[in-house]
Structure formats: structure tokens, C-alpha cells
Scaffold this motif. Structure first.
Motif, mmCIF file in Angstrom:
data_model
loop_
_atom_site.group_PDB
_atom_site.id
_atom_site.type_symbol
_atom_site.label_atom_id
_atom_site.label_comp_id
_atom_site.label_asym_id
_atom_site.label_seq_id
_atom_site.Cartn_x
_atom_site.Cartn_y
_atom_site.Cartn_z
ATOM 1 N N SER A 1 -17.559 -14.960 -22.290
ATOM 2 C CA SER A 1 -18.771 -15.766 -22.433
ATOM 3 C C SER A 1 -18.455 -17.248 -22.230
ATOM 4 N N CYS B 1 -19.440 -19.843 -19.105
ATOM 5 C CA CYS B 1 -20.067 -21.150 -19.317
ATOM 6 C C CYS B 1 -19.324 -22.228 -18.526
ATOM 7 N N TYR C 1 -20.060 -21.814 -14.874
ATOM 8 C CA TYR C 1 -21.397 -22.297 -14.542
ATOM 9 C C TYR C 1 -21.384 -23.807 -14.315
ATOM 10 N N TYR D 1 -31.638 -21.416 -16.774
ATOM 11 C CA TYR D 1 -30.211 -21.143 -16.850
ATOM 12 C C TYR D 1 -29.517 -22.061 -17.846
ATOM 13 N N TYR E 1 -27.340 -20.550 -20.939
ATOM 14 C CA TYR E 1 -25.916 -20.797 -21.121
ATOM 15 C C TYR E 1 -25.609 -21.537 -22.421
ATOM 16 N N LEU F 1 -25.505 -18.683 -24.719
ATOM 17 C CA LEU F 1 -24.303 -17.912 -24.417
ATOM 18 C C LEU F 1 -23.072 -18.581 -25.019
#
Length: 249
Positions: free
Chosen positions: A109, A113, A116, A227, A231, A234
Motif C-alpha cells: 500500500s 502511494c 503514484y 485518485y 491514495y 490508502l
């Protein structure tokens, strides 16, 4: 016969809807939050097992909506690596205790991140056959372990600069196939017991709702802001699971 903890449904309902929204229109990577969110209440393997039949139902609606627009040449390059990743993940899940799975989910996870953030800042170049195998294998592995294969798959797909509709359609067909093959290791691990299946049946009506919400939102909302929020959640849930995994070790 079903999970009765109300805290479970407080996490499961939004998790299923968010996953469906991602499948329907905002990108498969959006569903990355589902298992980490549900794993705050139940074990990671139980969360993943409950979600899998629901994902297969979502796939039916997503593929029905998008299959005409998928790039099947890209799918042909990605499927062999994806199936290899499923096999490796099934072997991994069979020997890993719950604390180790929490470490895995929390670590992945946080890694997604970071990916991303870096992906938004770096210029992306298409990769060749080796890249297709590597990222699709990682996608198959993480999809099997925590239903979060959209991130690795996106690393390969986004630099191809496919049209938005083609990208969503290709992801929908790819993960429909992956999820069908994932049924094999989960069945062999004995995760489809009565409680998990009945709980999945209870949540399945949310599947088409989420998918059609995604289709509706595709042309109406800022994908970037969706998004960003996803995130953030997340990161928080991943950090919590990573700490829990470290304490259990």
C-alpha cells in the motif's frame, strides 16, 4: 452464516463501491484501497476471499460495457505474465501467516502511494516485452494477494498513451480474465467457506451500482481528485496494517 460485525460493513460497503467505480470508469487502480480498508476489521485473506466473487460480478458488467474498445494486442502481451503472477501469489499465500500478510499489504500500500507520486512527476516511456512481463507478473501477484493489480498494470499501460476509453476497456478485460483464474488458488486454499460466500452474496448487489456509478462519473468528475483522496486513505490504512504486521512479528 455471514460476518456480523457492523464495523466490517462500515469498511466493506465503501470498499465495494469504490472498486466498482474504478472498474466502471475511473481506472482499475482505484480498487487498490479495498482490501487494506476491509483488512482493518477482518483478516486480509478473508477480506480478499469475500471480495473475489463480487469482483467477478463487477467484471461481467464492466466487460459488457467496455469490451468493444479494448486493445487485444496489448492484452495478448500482458496475459502470460499475469498468469505467472497468480501462480506465484497462490504459493506465497499458502505459506504466509496473517502477520506476514499484513506486512505485505501495508508495505505494498505504501509502495503504491510512492509509485503514484513518482508516476505523476516523472516522464514515462513505453517498455518492451520484458517490461510487459515484469509489470503484468507483478500485477497478477498483487491482484491475487490483495486485489490491487491496477497499479503495476498501469505502469506498463499508461506510457502507451492509449485513449482514455481504450485504457479503461483494456483494464476491464484484463482483470476480468485475471479474476477468473484467481478463483483457482483461493478455492485450493479453502477460503470459499460458507461465511465468506454468504457475506459476498450479501454485498454483491453493490457491484453493478459501483460499476455504473463509475461509467456515469467517467465524463463528469476530475479523475485526479478522486485518485488523490483514494491514495490518502490508502496511505493511512497501509500504515496501520504495516504497524500491526510489525507488532505481530
Amino acid at each position: 452464516m455471514i460476518v456480523t460485525d457492523p464495523w466490517f460493513y462500515l469498511t466493506a460497503v465503501p470498499a465495494v463501491l469504490i472498486y466498482g467505480i474504478g472498474k466502471g470508469g475511473l481506472g482499475g487502480a482505484l480498487g487498490i484501497i479495498a482490501v487494506p480498508l476491509m483488512a482493518l476489521v477482518v483478516s486480509p485473506t478473508q477480506a480478499a476471499a469475500i471480495l473475489l466473487p463480487i469482483l467477478c460480478v463487477m467484471d461481467f458488467f464492466a466487460v459488457k460495457q467496455h469490451y468493444r474498445n479494448a486493445d487485444y494486442a496489448v492484452l495478448k502481451r500482458m496475459l502470460p505474465g499475469s498468469l505467472l503472477g497468480i501462480l506465484l501469489a497462490g504459493l506465497f499465500l499458502s505459506v504466509t501467516p496473517e502477520g506476514g500478510l499484513k506486512l505485505l499489504i501495508g508495505g505494498l500500500s505504501l509502495l503504491f502511494c510512492v509509485q503514484y507520486v513518482l508516476q505523476r512527476e516523472a516522464a514515462q516511456q513505453p517498455t518492451g516485452t520484458i517490461g510487459a512481463w515484469w509489470w503484468s507478473s507483478l500485477g497478477g501477484f498483487s491482484s491475487t494477494a490483495i486485489h490491487a493489480g491496477g497499479g503495476p498494470a498501469s505502469i506498463y499501460l499508461l506510457p502507451l498513451r492509449l485513449d482514455k476509453i481504450t485504457l479503461i476497456a483494456t483494464m476491464a478485460v484484463l482483470f476480468a480474465i485475471i479474476n477468473l483464474f484467481k478463483l483457482i488458488p483461493y478455492a485450493m486454499l479453502g477460503e470459499f467457506d460458507t461465511t465468506n460466500l454468504m457475506t459476498a452474496m450479501l454485498l454483491i448487489p453493490l457491484a453493478p451500482v459501483g460499476v455504473y456509478m463509475g461509467v456515469w462519473l467517467l465524463h463528469r468528475v476530475s479523475q485526479e481528485w478522486v485518485y488523490r483522496l483514494c491514495y490518502i486513505f490508502l496511505f493511512v490504512s497501509g500504515l496501520k496494517l504495516l504497524i500491526d504486521g510489525l507488532l505481530a512479528s
